[in-house]
Design a protein around this motif. Structure first.
Motif, PDB file in Angstrom:
ATOM      1  N   PHE A 195      -1.286   1.933  -8.905  1.00 16.86           N
ATOM      2  CA  PHE A 195      -2.145   2.616  -7.948  1.00 16.86           C
ATOM      3  C   PHE A 195      -1.278   3.272  -6.885  1.00 16.86           C
ATOM      4  O   PHE A 195      -0.244   2.735  -6.488  1.00 16.86           O
ATOM      5  CB  PHE A 195      -3.123   1.637  -7.289  1.00 16.86           C
ATOM      6  N   ASN A 196      -1.730   4.393  -6.393  1.00 17.23           N
ATOM      7  CA  ASN A 196      -0.975   5.124  -5.369  1.00 17.23           C
ATOM      8  C   ASN A 196      -1.559   4.975  -3.973  1.00 17.23           C
ATOM      9  O   ASN A 196      -0.918   5.323  -2.985  1.00 17.23           O
ATOM     10  CB  ASN A 196      -0.909   6.612  -5.727  1.00 17.23           C
ATOM     11  N   SER A 197      -2.784   4.464  -3.896  1.00 20.32           N
ATOM     12  CA  SER A 197      -3.420   4.327  -2.585  1.00 20.32           C
ATOM     13  C   SER A 197      -4.476   3.240  -2.629  1.00 20.32           C
ATOM     14  O   SER A 197      -4.942   2.832  -3.701  1.00 20.32           O
ATOM     15  CB  SER A 197      -4.091   5.641  -2.178  1.00 20.32           C
ATOM     16  N   ILE A 198      -4.865   2.775  -1.431  1.00 18.99           N
ATOM     17  CA  ILE A 198      -5.932   1.775  -1.322  1.00 18.99           C
ATOM     18  C   ILE A 198      -7.238   2.337  -1.868  1.00 18.99           C
ATOM     19  O   ILE A 198      -7.993   1.639  -2.550  1.00 18.99           O
ATOM     20  CB  ILE A 198      -6.075   1.330   0.146  1.00 18.99           C
ATOM     21  N   ALA A 199      -7.501   3.616  -1.605  1.00 15.84           N
ATOM     22  CA  ALA A 199      -8.723   4.253  -2.114  1.00 15.84           C
ATOM     23  C   ALA A 199      -8.742   4.253  -3.642  1.00 15.84           C
ATOM     24  O   ALA A 199      -9.791   4.054  -4.264  1.00 15.84           O
ATOM     25  CB  ALA A 199      -8.829   5.679  -1.588  1.00 15.84           C
ATOM     26  N   GLU A 200      -7.577   4.434  -4.242  1.00 13.03           N
ATOM     27  CA  GLU A 200      -7.485   4.445  -5.704  1.00 13.03           C
ATOM     28  C   GLU A 200      -7.781   3.056  -6.276  1.00 13.03           C
ATOM     29  O   GLU A 200      -8.419   2.922  -7.319  1.00 13.03           O
ATOM     30  CB  GLU A 200      -6.077   4.898  -6.131  1.00 13.03           C
ATOM     31  N   VAL A 201      -7.321   2.027  -5.577  1.00 11.16           N
ATOM     32  CA  VAL A 201      -7.613   0.661  -6.009  1.00 11.16           C
ATOM     33  C   VAL A 201      -9.113   0.407  -5.961  1.00 11.16           C
ATOM     34  O   VAL A 201      -9.712  -0.074  -6.928  1.00 11.16           O
ATOM     35  CB  VAL A 201      -6.885  -0.372  -5.110  1.00 11.16           C
ATOM     36  N   ARG A 202      -9.722   0.756  -4.839  1.00 11.18           N
ATOM     37  CA  ARG A 202     -11.165   0.520  -4.701  1.00 11.18           C
ATOM     38  C   ARG A 202     -11.949   1.323  -5.747  1.00 11.18           C
ATOM     39  O   ARG A 202     -12.968   0.863  -6.255  1.00 11.18           O
ATOM     40  CB  ARG A 202     -11.634   0.879  -3.290  1.00 11.18           C
TER      41      ARG A 202
END
Length: 335
Positions: free
Chosen positions: A39-46
């Motif tokens: 994942f590249n970002s927290i938003a991508e994880v969510r």
């Protein structure tokens, strides 16, 4: 109602510590331990937390656990959860951990349990939150692995109150672990097991009959067997139900269809819990609110979820009485 639920004393009995790994902490630990994550970002994880069944969740759950390496990581994970408990007025929690998730990738049993235990002890002294620790066997692994894990747990019986059974229910019936649970009971461990979530109601009966468990984790499929429901009521066998999890994993299509309130009114000892809150959209307050927003229910019924959880908990009778009094005093303010 929101204010009532926020401050209501709560007891949580179905919580996977690895399932409290919030994206922010995942990134922090990945950086600390030099672990690559996809994942590249927290938003991508969510954005990846969109599941169509239990297995699709487990795939990403085990992936996330890879960032947990050192004792401090397990401490930080547990401490972050306890701070959420403080926010939600959870007075007592009985948490699951999955040692095989970590020992299978070379992390020692001691590293895992020492980090978790240190945080739980600190949670009692600094936050006033009491706790019990439950070690779960991964049911998709074989009996031999479970026996090896039980052997490791013997050295830590001062820290572990019970053993449980989690992971993929389909294709891994309770009978697979009958001998493991028999030995665990002989060693003095209490027992619980996931059953009747994705699996049929017969898994609940099998877990009760073969594993001799103290309470059922999930158990919502019990409604498919009228005689089983009557047995649950008659014998006061608790169900640790996780409403938001059940919706996220498509056990029910909507919260309005959930059977938790119906089971409560039928006299089943149902409780509300958060399961894997980082992945399923909420901790205890969120789960209570989700039920209340979908079902007409009064404050006494809401408080009954806490009374049931106190009854189903593994604390001694004096502590149960103390928790009951605290909860009753709170309810009296609203009656």
């Amino acid at each position: 109602m929101k204010e009532f639920i926020q401050s209501l004393p709560k007891v949580e009995l179905h919580l996977h510590l690895e399932g409290t790994l919030e994206p922010e902490l995942m990134f922090e630990l990945a950086k600390r331990n030099h672990i690559d994550i996809p994942f590249n970002s927290i938003a991508e994880v969510r954005g990846a937390y969109s599941f169509h069944n239990l297995q699709s969740f487990l795939d990403i759950y085990f992936q996330g656990a890879n960032v947990l390496i050192n004792e401090q990581d397990f401490f930080d994970l547990t401490w972050a959860y306890l701070l959420r408990c403080q926010d939600d007025n959870v007075l007592h929690t009985e948490v699951f951990f999955d040692p095989q998730t970590h020992t299978e990738r070379g992390i020692s049993f001691e590293t895992v349990i020492n980090g978790i235990h240190r945080a739980l002890v600190q949670g009692t002294t600094e936050l006033g939150i009491s706790s019990k620790l439950i070690m779960c066997f991964l049911r998709h692994l074989d009996e031999e692995s479970a026996f090896k894990t039980l052997q490791q747990a013997q050295r830590h019986q001062d820290k572990i109150v019970a053993v449980g059974l989690d992971s993929s229910e389909i294709g891994h019936p309770p009978a697979k672990f009958e001998r493991v649970f028999k030995q665990a009971i002989n060693l003095g461990f209490l027992t619980v097991a996931h059953a009747g979530e994705e699996g049929e109601a017969s898994n609940i009966s099998e877990a009760l009959n073969l594993l001799k468990i103290s309470r059922i984790d999930h158990g919502v499929r019990c409604s498919e067997d009228e005689e089983l429901v009557k047995q649950l009521v008659r014998e006061r066998i608790p169900l640790t139900v996780c409403p938001l999890s059940n919706i996220k994993l498509k056990v029910f299509d909507s919260m309005e269809q959930h059977n938790i309130v119906d089971l409560l009114r039928r006299g089943v000892c149902v409780t509300i819990n958060s399961d894997d809150p980082a992945y399923f959209g909420g901790y205890m307050v969120n789960n209570f609110l989700a039920v209340v927003n979908a079902h007409p229910i009064n404050k006494a019924e809401i408080a009954q979820f806490t009374f049931n959880a106190i009854e189903a908990s593994f604390v001694n009778k004096h502590e149960k009485e103390r928790l009951r009094k605290v909860t009753q005093r709170y309810l009296n303010l609203y009656q």
